[in-house]
Design a protein around this motif. Structure first.
Motif, PDB file in Angstrom:
ATOM      1  N   ARG A 201       0.784  -1.519  -0.075  1.00  0.00           N
ATOM      2  CA  ARG A 201      -0.393  -0.250  -0.171  1.00  0.00           C
ATOM      3  C   ARG A 201       1.038   1.300   0.416  1.00  0.00           C
ATOM      4  O   ARG A 201       0.880   2.081  -0.568  1.00  0.00           O
ATOM      5  N   GLY A 202       1.702   1.100   0.709  1.00  0.00           N
ATOM      6  CA  GLY A 202       2.792   2.569   0.830  1.00  0.00           C
ATOM      7  C   GLY A 202       3.112   2.649  -0.630  1.00  0.00           C
ATOM      8  O   GLY A 202       3.818   3.530  -1.082  1.00  0.00           O
ATOM      9  N   THR A 203       4.346   1.609  -0.802  1.00  0.00           N
ATOM     10  CA  THR A 203       4.697   1.525  -2.024  1.00  0.00           C
ATOM     11  C   THR A 203       4.200   2.105  -3.311  1.00  0.00           C
ATOM     12  O   THR A 203       4.440   3.458  -4.166  1.00  0.00           O
TER      13      THR A 203
ATOM     14  N   LEU B  37      14.862   7.844  -8.024  1.00  0.00           N
ATOM     15  CA  LEU B  37      13.988   8.262  -7.345  1.00  0.00           C
ATOM     16  C   LEU B  37      12.727   7.243  -7.288  1.00  0.00           C
ATOM     17  O   LEU B  37      12.064   6.159  -6.140  1.00  0.00           O
ATOM     18  N   SER B  38      12.220   6.885  -8.621  1.00  0.00           N
ATOM     19  CA  SER B  38      11.425   5.477  -8.657  1.00  0.00           C
ATOM     20  C   SER B  38      11.921   4.550  -8.562  1.00  0.00           C
ATOM     21  O   SER B  38      11.086   3.532  -7.908  1.00  0.00           O
ATOM     22  N   ALA B  39      13.253   4.195  -8.681  1.00  0.00           N
ATOM     23  CA  ALA B  39      13.732   2.351  -9.012  1.00  0.00           C
ATOM     24  C   ALA B  39      13.599   2.322  -8.164  1.00  0.00           C
ATOM     25  O   ALA B  39      12.848   0.762  -7.632  1.00  0.00           O
ATOM     26  N   MET B  40      13.546   2.541  -6.680  1.00  0.00           N
ATOM     27  CA  MET B  40      13.939   1.513  -5.301  1.00  0.00           C
ATOM     28  C   MET B  40      11.964   1.407  -4.965  1.00  0.00           C
ATOM     29  O   MET B  40      11.807   0.138  -4.361  1.00  0.00           O
ATOM     30  N   SER B  41      11.471   2.153  -5.357  1.00  0.00           N
ATOM     31  CA  SER B  41       9.500   1.718  -4.595  1.00  0.00           C
ATOM     32  C   SER B  41       9.356   0.615  -6.311  1.00  0.00           C
ATOM     33  O   SER B  41       8.428   0.017  -5.654  1.00  0.00           O
ATOM     34  N   VAL B  42       9.843   0.723  -7.111  1.00  0.00           N
ATOM     35  CA  VAL B  42       9.514  -0.373  -8.470  1.00  0.00           C
ATOM     36  C   VAL B  42      10.051  -1.549  -7.864  1.00  0.00           C
ATOM     37  O   VAL B  42       9.468  -2.451  -7.564  1.00  0.00           O
ATOM     38  N   GLY B  43      10.635  -1.341  -7.360  1.00  0.00           N
ATOM     39  CA  GLY B  43      11.531  -3.365  -6.845  1.00  0.00           C
ATOM     40  C   GLY B  43      10.605  -3.202  -5.561  1.00  0.00           C
ATOM     41  O   GLY B  43      10.955  -4.218  -4.982  1.00  0.00           O
ATOM     42  N   ALA B  44      10.625  -2.644  -4.855  1.00  0.00           N
ATOM     43  CA  ALA B  44       9.743  -2.952  -3.756  1.00  0.00           C
ATOM     44  C   ALA B  44       8.430  -3.082  -3.729  1.00  0.00           C
ATOM     45  O   ALA B  44       7.675  -4.129  -3.480  1.00  0.00           O
ATOM     46  N   LEU B  45       7.867  -2.656  -4.544  1.00  0.00           N
ATOM     47  CA  LEU B  45       6.885  -2.904  -5.445  1.00  0.00           C
ATOM     48  C   LEU B  45       6.271  -4.600  -5.932  1.00  0.00           C
ATOM     49  O   LEU B  45       5.918  -5.088  -6.114  1.00  0.00           O
ATOM     50  N   ALA B  46       7.413  -4.336  -7.066  1.00  0.00           N
ATOM     51  CA  ALA B  46       8.096  -5.863  -7.571  1.00  0.00           C
ATOM     52  C   ALA B  46       8.125  -7.260  -6.629  1.00  0.00           C
ATOM     53  O   ALA B  46       7.709  -7.982  -6.349  1.00  0.00           O
TER      54      ALA B  46
ATOM     55  N   ALA C 253      17.964  -3.188  -4.651  1.00  0.00           N
ATOM     56  CA  ALA C 253      18.039  -2.635  -2.603  1.00  0.00           C
ATOM     57  C   ALA C 253      16.358  -1.930  -2.103  1.00  0.00           C
ATOM     58  O   ALA C 253      16.196  -2.802  -0.914  1.00  0.00           O
ATOM     59  N   GLY C 254      15.975  -1.851  -3.089  1.00  0.00           N
ATOM     60  CA  GLY C 254      14.410  -1.335  -3.013  1.00  0.00           C
ATOM     61  C   GLY C 254      13.627  -2.889  -2.649  1.00  0.00           C
ATOM     62  O   GLY C 254      12.949  -2.931  -0.875  1.00  0.00           O
ATOM     63  N   ALA C 255      14.223  -3.755  -3.630  1.00  0.00           N
ATOM     64  CA  ALA C 255      13.095  -4.622  -2.952  1.00  0.00           C
ATOM     65  C   ALA C 255      13.552  -5.804  -1.895  1.00  0.00           C
ATOM     66  O   ALA C 255      12.617  -6.272  -1.088  1.00  0.00           O
TER      67      ALA C 255
END
Length: 417
Positions: free
Chosen positions: A155-157, A268-277, A325-327
């Protein structure tokens, strides 16, 4: 066991639990609006002043209310109806957005009003987050904690990915006014869903007359955390990971070196994309029982991703490093959230949520300052990989120095390891 059951995000709590579903919907909506304002406020300040220092001052304005109100808000959340506290916090946040909107509509917007309203907004979040965490734990079943933590992280990601993109569109078309209107509407929608959470699903909270005074409550929460290595391990790992390996302050310099302004947005979006995946394929987390070990290993992978970023020969490979890293950070966050819900009684959940909030907010602030000073002294790339290496050493040391944290096993995982 099917691939869906093993790997995909477990949405069972949303299907089975009406109260949790309404709480989740409220925070999904308001979280998206909050990320829009997160972009709009500094944008408006820069448009008004063309001063990076004025924009940077926002961090100091926000830090003190978060620390003070996070601790007090946690204690209050354990003394009163969490639903009422959540509604009160959301109402205060909505009023702050209304103030920002009226200020933006004026002929000469006031800088002082922006800083004051942002300070109140962050103070309100110090009461909002503990109430949210305590209410979430109350509404979920113990066997759902891992799934709930994953859903909350996703949800946050999603908000972190979609919010800035939406903010860009709103700012380009209607300026700060459009962004503030959107955020205000999301708070009103969130209040609608919170109000519909059934009272019987929340249960009884002790009245203040049944409890010691507020400061005694706060001291009890601090003692509880300090006496438990498992909890201290989660806080230390998070602070270390952000203080030494948080690279966001260096993204403008990296974009300048790449020669494309839009690279800042990609970074900025790369970490969030990895986290979302990783979040969308987080079903396996409910089957893991060694949560302490999982937090340490995930934080170590985060550190390695940042070290690799420092040596990346191209922006594309740098984006891949940030996604990894975000993942890893998402995995660490899921298991930290699960540990918190499994080891903290609901009577203390608000106070400990306040401490948690401070732990994950101070790290990035320290990390940005650390990265900036090191980059000025030694260069951007060394500031990144040296920080990542220090983070790796400190994370591994935490596992050794806190063996009970490293050895912590979940009592509610579906399958033991």
């Amino acid at each position: 066991m099917s691939f869906h059951d093993c790997m995909l995000l477990d949405i069972g709590p949303l299907r089975r639990n009406t109260a949790f579903r309404r709480l989740f919907a409220s925070q999904f909506i308001s979280g998206l609006g909050t990320m829009v304002s997160y972009v709009a406020v500094p944008w408006q300040l820069y448009e008004l002043t063309h001063s990076n220092a004025q924009v940077g001052l926002l961090g100091l304005v926000q830090l003190i209310p978060v620390v003070v109100c996070g601790l007090l808000g946690g204690a209050v959340a354990d003394r009163m109806d969490r639903k009422r506290l959540l509604i009160g916090s959301e109402l205060l946040m909505a009023l702050c957005l209304a103030g920002l909107l009226l200020n933006a509509l004026s002929a000469l917007p006031s800088l002082l009003a922006i800083y004051a309203l942002v300070a109140v907004l962050q103070g309100a979040s110090g009461f909002h987050r503990p109430a949210l965490e305590a209410l979430t734990q109350k509404l979920a079943k113990p066997e759902e904690y891992a799934a709930v933590a994953a859903l909350s992280s996703v949800r946050g990601t999603v908000g972190m990915v979609a919010g800035p993109a939406l903010a860009g569109l709103l700012l380009a078309r209607w300026g700060a006014v459009g962004a503030y209107i959107f955020d205000f509407v999301t708070f009103i929608a969130a209040l609608f869903f919170i109000a519909r959470i059934p009272r019987e699903s929340i249960g009884h909270v002790e009245s203040p007359a049944e409890r010691p005074h507020l400061l005694a409550d706060l001291a009890e929460g601090l003692r509880f955390a300090w006496a438990r290595p498992v909890l201290m391990g989660t806080y230390i790992v998070d602070i270390v990971a952000m203080a030494f390996a948080f690279p966001i302050a260096l993204f403008p310099a990296m974009a300048a070196a790449d020669g494309r302004t839009e690279s800042v947005g990609w970074l900025l979006s790369a970490m969030s994309v990895g986290a979302l995946a990783i979040g969308l394929f987080s079903g396996w987390t409910s089957k893991v029982s060694r949560h302490g070990r999982a937090v340490v290993i995930a934080a170590a992978v985060w550190a390695l991703g940042i070290v690799a970023l420092g040596f990346a020969p191209s922006l594309l490979l740098g984006l891949v490093c940030l996604a990894v890293a975000g993942a890893a950070d998402m995995v660490s966050g899921v298991f930290r959230g699960t540990i918190w819900n499994e080891t903290i009684p609901n009577t203390l959940r608000g106070r400990l949520a306040g401490i948690e909030m401070i732990s994950y907010l101070t790290g990035p602030l320290i990390g940005n300052a650390r990265a900036g000073f090191m980059a000025d002294a030694w260069g951007v790339a060394p500031a990144i990989w040296i920080g990542g290496l220090i983070c790796l050493v400190c994370v591994i040391a935490t596992g050794f120095l806190l063996p009970r944290f490293w050895a912590y096993r979940s009592t509610t995982a579906a399958v033991t390891n």
